[in-house]
Write an enzyme that holds these catalytic residues in place. Sequence first.
Site, PDB file in Angstrom:
ATOM      1  N   LYS A 234     -16.362  32.612 -12.096  1.00  0.00           N
ATOM      2  CA  LYS A 234     -16.301  32.218 -10.683  1.00  0.00           C
ATOM      3  C   LYS A 234     -16.333  33.451  -9.767  1.00  0.00           C
ATOM      4  O   LYS A 234     -17.003  33.471  -8.730  1.00  0.00           O
ATOM      5  CB  LYS A 234     -15.026  31.410 -10.461  1.00  0.00           C
ATOM      6  CG  LYS A 234     -14.635  31.182  -9.029  1.00  0.00           C
ATOM      7  CD  LYS A 234     -15.424  30.080  -8.386  1.00  0.00           C
ATOM      8  CE  LYS A 234     -15.126  30.032  -6.882  1.00  0.00           C
ATOM      9  NZ  LYS A 234     -15.749  28.939  -6.196  1.00  0.00           N
ATOM     10  N   CYS A 288     -13.768  31.562   0.286  1.00  0.00           N
ATOM     11  CA  CYS A 288     -14.129  32.115  -1.019  1.00  0.00           C
ATOM     12  C   CYS A 288     -14.644  33.554  -0.944  1.00  0.00           C
ATOM     13  O   CYS A 288     -14.020  34.468  -1.469  1.00  0.00           O
ATOM     14  CB  CYS A 288     -15.173  31.222  -1.678  1.00  0.00           C
ATOM     15  SG  CYS A 288     -14.521  29.598  -2.109  1.00  0.00           S
TER      16      CYS A 288
END
Length: 435
Positions: A234, A288
Site C-alpha cells: 500500500k 493518503c
Amino acid sequence: MTSSEPFAGDAAARTGADDETARTDSALEPIEEVVVVGTGFVGLPLALLLADRGKRVVGVDIDQTLVRAINDGTLNLDEDDLQALLETDAVERNLEARTEPTDADAFVVSVPTPLTEPNKSPDLSALEDALASIRPYLEPGDLVNVESTVPPLTCAETVVPALEDADLEPGAEIQLAHSPERILPGNVFDELVTNDRIIGGIDDRSRRRAAMLYEPFLEGAVYYTDLLSAELCKLVENTYRDVNVALANEFALIGEELDVDASEVIDLANNHPRVDVLQPGIGVGGHCLPIDPWFLNEVDPEHTNLITTARRINDKMPTVAARKVRRALAPLADPTVVALGAAYKPGVDDRRNSPAERIVADLRADGYRVRHYDRHVDELAYDDLRSVLEHEAADVVVQLVSHEETTAALEEHRSWLADAGIELLQFGVENPIDP
Ligand SMILES: NC(=O)c1ccc[n+]([C@@H]2O[C@H](COP(=O)([O-])OP(=O)(O)OC[C@H]3O[C@@H](n4cnc5c(N)ncnc54)[C@H](O)[C@@H]3O)[C@@H](O)[C@H]2O)c1
C-alpha cells in the site's frame, strides 16, 4: 509467502482455476456477522456493501453524530451509488451503527492513521484504541482484518501484541489479516467491487478467511501475501504516485523560472513512447498521499531521500500557487477575491490536507479579502455562480479545484465575467492529477 497468481477474481476463476482454494475455503467457518470499527470514508462503504449482500453488520464509531445519522437514515453521502446503497431495504435490515463493538465472526478495523505534527511520525492511537475496544468480544476462530493504512511492522509490533493481550494467539486461535483499502474517493463503490485486493495474513488460513469476507461483492482478483508485504504494498503504491506528482511539479517550477509553460512541454514530452509525465498542480491532499510516504521514512530514514524530497516539493506547491495569485492581485486596489474549490481534488467533498484551503489561508494571512465557496462542501456550497459573484461584488475569481460543474459554469459565464470586469484565474483545469 507471496502469490502473484490471483486467487479469486470472477466466479469462474474462483471455482475453476484453483481447486486447492475452493477446497480450503469450504473448510473455513462462514462469515455471517461482521463488526466494522471506524465507519468513515473506508469503513462505511464496506459496511454498506456487506449489509446489502445479506451479512449482519455492526458499524462502530466513536462519533455519536455519525452513528445516529447512519441509524436514522439522515446521512448524506457525496457519492450517488453509496447513497443508493444506504437506502436499500437490505441495508436498513442488516446494518446497525453503534458506539461499542459486539460479538461477530469478523472484525474489520478501518480507523484513521494520521501523522503527528510537526515531526511526521505515525499516530497509531486510533488503531490501538480500536483494537482495545474489540478485545472483550474476540473469541477463538474470529478473524481480525486491518484495512487502515499502517507503517511497516505495525501488524507485528502493535496488532499481534494487542490480540495476545486478549489471550488469543494470532494464527493459532484467531485469524489475523491486513488488507489495505485502495479505493479512490469519488468512485468508491465501483472501486470496492472491481479493484484487485491484496490480502496479507499471519498464515494461510487467515488470508483465505479474509478473502471470504470480500467474496460477497468482489469482482477483482485477490493476491495473497504476508502481513509486512501487504503493509509495504500500500505504501509503495501511494509513494509511487506522490513522487510522480512531485516530478511534474518540479518541472513546473523549472518552467516558471525559465518563463516556459511546463504543461505544454510535458504534453510534448509525453509523445515519447516510454514517457508519461503527469501534469503539475497546486499540491497533493487527502488522507493518503501526504501521509503514507512518511510511514516509510519512519522505518527507514536512510533510504527515503527521494521520497521525502518529493513530499516536500508537493507540500510547497500551495505556496507557489498563492504567490501566483498575489502577483495577479498586486495591481488591484483592495480587491475582493472569490475562491472556488476547497476539496482536495475535483468531484469530492473531502477537505483533508486540501491545498486549496492552504492557498486561501495564505492569501487571508496576507490581508486579502477572500470569500471561499465549493459546490461539493456543505458549509461552502452555493446554487448559482453568477449570483455569488454579484452578491460578493467580486473583482477576481480564482478557481482552485476543477470540479466539473464549476469549470462548466465559469465557461458559460466567461463573456459576462469579461463584461463585468471580473478577472478569472484558473488552476488545475486541465490537470489530470488524481491522487
Ligand atoms: N479516505 C481514503 O480515501 C482512504 C483510502 C484508502 C485507505 N485509507 C485508509 O483507511 C483508514 C481510514 O481512513 P478514512 O478515510 O476512512 O478515515 P475517516 O476519518 O473518514 O474515518 C475513520 C472513522 O473512524 C472513527 N474512529 C476513530 N477512532 C475510532 C475508534 N477507536 N473506534 C471506532 N471508530 C473510530 C472516526 O470517528 C471516523 O468516523 C486510514 O488508515 C486511511 O489511511 C483511506
